[in-house]
Enzyme design. Structure first.
Site, PDB file in Angstrom:
ATOM      1  CG  HIS A 149      -2.058   0.864   1.162  1.00  0.00           C
ATOM      2  ND1 HIS A 149      -2.809   1.013   0.018  1.00  0.00           N
ATOM      3  CD2 HIS A 149      -2.620   1.676   2.078  1.00  0.00           C
ATOM      4  CE1 HIS A 149      -3.773   1.866   0.254  1.00  0.00           C
ATOM      5  NE2 HIS A 149      -3.673   2.295   1.494  1.00  0.00           N
ATOM      6  CD  GLU A 159       6.894 -12.905 -20.814  1.00  0.00           C
ATOM      7  OE1 GLU A 159       7.451 -12.058 -20.115  1.00  0.00           O
ATOM      8  OE2 GLU A 159       5.815 -13.441 -20.512  1.00  0.00           O
ATOM      9  CG  ASP A 190      10.287 -12.912 -17.860  1.00  0.00           C
ATOM     10  OD1 ASP A 190      11.155 -13.222 -17.031  1.00  0.00           O
ATOM     11  OD2 ASP A 190       9.079 -12.806 -17.589  1.00  0.00           O
ATOM     12  CB  CYS A 205       4.423  -4.271 -21.503  1.00  0.00           C
ATOM     13  SG  CYS A 205       4.566  -6.055 -21.618  1.00  0.00           S
TER      14      CYS A 205
HETATM   15  C1  PEP Z   1       8.518  -8.719 -18.896  1.00  0.00           C
HETATM   16  O1  PEP Z   1       8.902  -9.871 -18.690  1.00  0.00           O
HETATM   17  O2  PEP Z   1       9.132  -7.876 -19.573  1.00  0.00           O
HETATM   18  C2  PEP Z   1       7.241  -8.259 -18.309  1.00  0.00           C
HETATM   19  C3  PEP Z   1       6.723  -7.096 -18.631  1.00  0.00           C
HETATM   20  O3  PEP Z   1       6.626  -9.064 -17.424  1.00  0.00           O
HETATM   21  P1  PEP Z   1       7.062  -9.302 -15.900  1.00  0.00           P
HETATM   22  O4  PEP Z   1       8.107  -8.279 -15.560  1.00  0.00           O
HETATM   23  O5  PEP Z   1       5.813  -9.181 -15.104  1.00  0.00           O
HETATM   24  O6  PEP Z   1       7.600 -10.706 -15.950  1.00  0.00           O
HETATM   25 MG    MG Z   2       7.594 -11.428 -17.996  1.00  0.00          MG
END
Ligand code: PEP
Ligand code: MG
Length: 659
Positions: A303, A544, A568, A615
C-alpha cells in the site's frame, strides 16, 4: 414483515453505501435486518452489513419488526433500488496491499558513485531524496495480562466506552478539516464508521464482562473482526481488516493514556523511517512534506509503495531488520531506483544527492505539459504511451500521468492478495472497473503469470530446480483450465464495459495460443447459454521467450498484437537470471543479442500488419524509445512515472522529422 429486491447500488454495499443504509435504518425504531442467501444481519451495523458482502444486482430481503416496520421497509428498499448516488468517488477504489514484483524504473539520472555504500532494500518508488530522518516507531500495545476482579468489570466497561467516544470525537475533528483530500476523507470516514459500529464494541464489551481488561479485549475483538473481513472474497473488504486493527489501536492508546506517534509533525522534506505504516497514519499524513520513505516492511507493491508512487515520493522498502540501523540516523539519502539507503551521508554524497534531487525536480516540472499530449511521428502516426499497473489503486496515478490506456495489467496481484483463488465475479468486477476507467483507450490484461517462484494459495506448485524455466504463466494456466477459464470468462464479461484486450505470458509454442482460443470459445458459449452479457476481445501474446521470437512470423498470423516483455526476454536470451546481481551485467537489454531479438519480433509483426508494443522496463527508457519506434513499435507501456518523459522523447523524434 419483509420485502425482497434486487440491489442497484453501484458496486454493492461497500463502506459508504453501507453507512448510508445503516444511517437510514437507525432512523427507525423497528428492528431491521438485511438477509442475503439465508443469512440475516442487523441493518443497523455497518460492519455486519459490509461482511454480508452484498453486490450490485444481487437479491436481498429487508426484514423489519416494530411500530414503524412498513416505513422502514419502504425507505430501505427505496435506497437499495434507487440510491441517489452510488459510491462516492473516494470509495470506488479498493484499498489494501498489492503484490506483484515491480522492477526498478530505468535510471535516467546518473547512478550513485561507487564509493558510496549503504543499505539495500526494495526499490519501490523511483527518484532520489536526501533529508533529515523522521523516525516513526509506534510502541507495541499490550494488555494487563491479568483477569479482572468481578467488582472491577463495570468500571472497565465505562472506561472502554469513554475511550471509544474519545476516538470517535478525534476522528470527527479530523473529518471537519477542510484541507483533507477526498481520498483521505473517505479513509477516515470508513474508520469512523468502524469505531462507531457496535460489532467491535459489543465484541470487546463481552470480553471485558468475561474478565479481560479493556486493552486485551479490544486487541482480541479487533483481531476477530479483522479475520472476518480477511475471509471475504472481495478485496475491498479484505482491506478493511487493516482498518479494524487501526481503530482498535486508537482505542487502546486512549485506554493506556498514550499519545499516538503522529506523522503530522514531520518536517518539510524529511525522510520517513518506519517499520511499517498503517492506513490510518497514511491517510492523515501530510504527504506533500515527505521527502522520501524508508521502511522495514513492504514490497514494491505494498500500500505504501503505491501511495508513494502516486505522490511521486521516492521510497525504499523491505529493509527488514536493517531498519533498526536507521532509528538514530540524523540524515538519510535514498535512491528509489536502485533501492540504496545511505545513513548520515558525508559531504560529497550529500552534494551529489542534492544535485540529483534538484535536477529531477526541474525535469518533472518541465514534463507536466506532456500529460495531455498525444505523441505522433512526423507522418502523423500516433504512438501509444500506456501504463503498467497491477491494481485498481494505481488507476489514478496512471491517469494523472496522462496514460493512453493500460498496456500491461498484471493480474497476479489479484491472486496473491487472497488466501483463496479469486472468484469469477470478483475478477469480472476488477477488469470492468479498469475498462470503464480508461475507455475508449485499451486496457491490455495479461492472464495469470505465476510460477513456483511466487506461490499463491489455491495452486499447488511442484518443487522445481529452475522455476523460471518451469511450470509458470500460460503453461500452468493451460494445465489448470478451472483457474484459466474463470479468468477468461471474467475477461469476456468485462469486455462489455470498454476496450479490453487480453495477452498471454510466457508463450513458447503456437499450440498454446490455439489451445487458449479453444478455451475462450468454450467460455463464450457457456456465457451465452447462461444468458450472461459478454463481448469478444483481441487476443495477443507477450514476446518474452527466445522461442516466441523465432516463431514470431507464424505467431503474428494468429494473434492481434505482440507486446515485448523485455524483462524476461533479456534474461532468457542472455541466459542471465534477472534477479541475480552477479550476472546483472549480462542482463542488459541493449546487448546486441536482445536488440536483434526485438528487431526480429518487430519485423514479423509489421509484416503481418499487427500492433507491436513493448511492456518490459525498456519501454520507458528515453535512450531506447527512438530505436524501437524505428523498428516499427507503436505502443509503449511503462510505470506511470515514466510516461511524460516517454511522450516528450517521441515528440522530439517527430521534431527531428522521424516518420
Ligand atoms: C517482462 O517480462 O518484460 C514483463 C513485462 O513481465 P514481468 O516483468 O511481469 O515478468
Ligand atoms: Mg515477464
Amino acid at each position: 414483515m419483509e420485502r425482497s429486491t434486487i440491489v442497484r447500488v453501484h458496486e454493492g454495499l461497500h463502506a459508504r453505501p453501507a453507512t448510508r443504509f445503516v444511517r437510514l435504518a437507525k432512523g427507525f425504531e423497528s428492528d431491521v435486518e438485511l438477509v442475503k442467501d439465508g443469512k440475516a444481519v442487523s441493518a443497523k451495523s455497518s460492519v455486519k452489513l459490509m461482511l454480508l458482502a452484498v453486490k450490485e444486482n444481487q437479491e436481498v430481503t429487508v426484514r423489519a419488526n416494530g411500530a414503524d416496520a412498513i416505513e422502514a421497509i419502504e425507505a430501505l428498499i427505496g435506497y437499495l433500488e434507487n440510491p441517489k448516488a452510488g459510491l462516492d468517488d473516494e470509495d470506488s477504489q479498493p484499498a489494501g496491499n498489492t503484490g506483484q514484483e515491480a522492477a526498478a524504473a530505468p535510471n535516467s539520472v546518473p547512478a550513485v558513485s561507487g564509493a558510496i555504500t549503504g543499505l539495500r532494500g526494495v526499490a519501490a518508488s523511483e527518484g532520489v531524496a536526501i533529508g533529515p530522518a523522521f523516525a516513526h516507531f509506534p510502541p507495541d500495545i499490550a494488555g494487563q495480562g491479568r483477569m479482572l476482579q468481578a467488582q472491577e468489570i463495570a468500571g472497565e466497561i465505562d472506561r472502554f466506552h469513554a475511550a471509544v467516544s474519545a476516538v470517535q470525537a478525534r476522528m470527527d475533528r479530523s473529518l471537519a478539516q477542510d484541507t483533507l483530500s477526498a481520498g483521505d476523507r473517505g479513509i477516515i470516514a470508513a474508520l469512523r464508521d468502524i469505531a462507531a459500529d457496535d460489532s467491535l464494541t459489543s465484541e470487546a464489551e463481552g470480553l471485558i464482562r468475561g474478565g479481560n481488561d479493556a486493552v486485551s479485549a479490544v486487541i482480541t475483538a479487533a483481531s476477530t473482526i479483522a479475520a472476518d473481513f480477511s475471509a471475504v472474497d472481495d478485496h475491498y473488504l479484505n482491506a478493511r481488516a487493516d482498518d479494524v486493527h487501526a481503530v482498535g489501536r486508537q482505542i487502546c492508546l486512549v485506554l493506556l493514556g498514550q499519545d499516538d506517534v503522529s506523522l503530522e509533525t514531520i518536517p518539510e522534506g524529511a525522510v520517513l523511517i518506519a517499520d511499517d505504516i498503517g492506513a490510518w497514519d497514511l491517510a492523515r499524513a501530510p504527504l506533500k512534506r515527505f521527502g522520501g520513505v524508508v521502511c522495514g516492511h513492504g514490497g514494491a507493491t505494498s500500500h505504501i509503495a503505491i501511495i508513494a508512487r502516486s505522490h511521486g515520493i521516492p521510497a525504499v522498502l523491505g529493509l527488514g531488520d536493517q531498519i533498526n540501523a536507521l532509528r538514530t540516523a540524523r540524515e538519510v539519502a535514498l535512491d528509489g531506483n536502485s533501492g540504496r539507503v545511505i545513513i548520515d551521508p558525508d559531504a560529497a554524497t550529500r552534494a551529489e544527492f542534492a544535485g540529483r534531487v534538484e535536477a529531477a525536480a526541474k525535469e518533472r516540472a518541465g514534463l507536466t505539459v506532456f500529460k495531455t499530449v498525444t505523441p505522433k511521428l512526423a507522418n502523423g502516426k500516433v504512438i501509444e504511451v500506456a501504463a503498467n499497473i497491477g491494481s485498481l489503486e494505481e488507476i489514478e496515478a496512471a491517469q494523472e500521468a496522462g496514460a493512453m490506456g493500460v498496456g500491461l495489467f498484471r493480474t497476479e496481484l489479484l491472486f496473491m492478495r487472497h488466501m483463496h483463488l479469486p472468484s469469477e465475479d470478483m475478477q469480472a468486477e476488477t477488469y470492468a472497473a479498469l475498462a470503464k476507467a480508461f475507455a475508449p483507450y485499451p486496457v491490455i490484461v495479461r492472464t495469470l503469470d505465476i510460477g513456483g517462484d511466487k506461490p499463491i494459495a489455491g495452486i499447488e506448485f511442484p518443487d522445481e530446480e529452475n522455476p523460471f524455466l518451469g511450470w509458470r504463466g500460460i503453461r500452468m494456466c493451460l494445465d489448470r483450465p478451472d483457474i484459466f477459464k474463470r479468468q477468461l470468462r471474467a475477461l469476456l464479461r468485462a469486455a462489455v464495459h470498454g476496450n479490453i484486450k487480453v495477452m498471454l505470458p510466457m508463450v513458447a509454442d503456437i499450440g498454446e495460443v490455439r489451445r487458449t482460443r479453444v478455451l475462450v470459445a468454450e467460455c463464450a458459449a457457456e456465457l451465452k447459454a447462461d444468458g450472461v452479457p459478454h463481448a469478444a476481445f483481441d487476443l495477443g501474446v507477450m514476446i518474452e521467450t527466445p522461442a516466441a521470437v523465432l516463431i514470431a512470423p507464424a505467431l503474428a498470423k494468429e494473434v492481434a498484437f505482440f507486446s515485448i516483455g523485455t524483462n524476461d526476454l533479456t534474461q532468457y536470451i542472455m541466459a542471465a537470471d534477472r534477479l541475480n546481481p552477479t550476472v546483472a551485467k549480462l542482463n542488459d537489454v541493449t546487448n546486441p543479442a536482445v536488440m536483434s531479438a526485438i528487431e526480429m519480433t518487430a519485423k514479423a509483426g509489421v509484416a503481418a500488419g499487427i500492433m507491436v508494443g513493448m511492456c518490459g522496463e525498456a519501454a520507458g527508457r528515453p535512450d531506447l524509445i527512438a530505436t524501437f519506434v524505428k523498428m516499427g513499435l507503436t505502443e509503449f507501456s511503462m510505470s506511470p512515472a515514466s510516461i511524460q518523459r516517454a511522450k516528450k522523447t517521441i515528440m522530439a523524434m517527430a521534431g527531428e522529422g522521424a516518420a
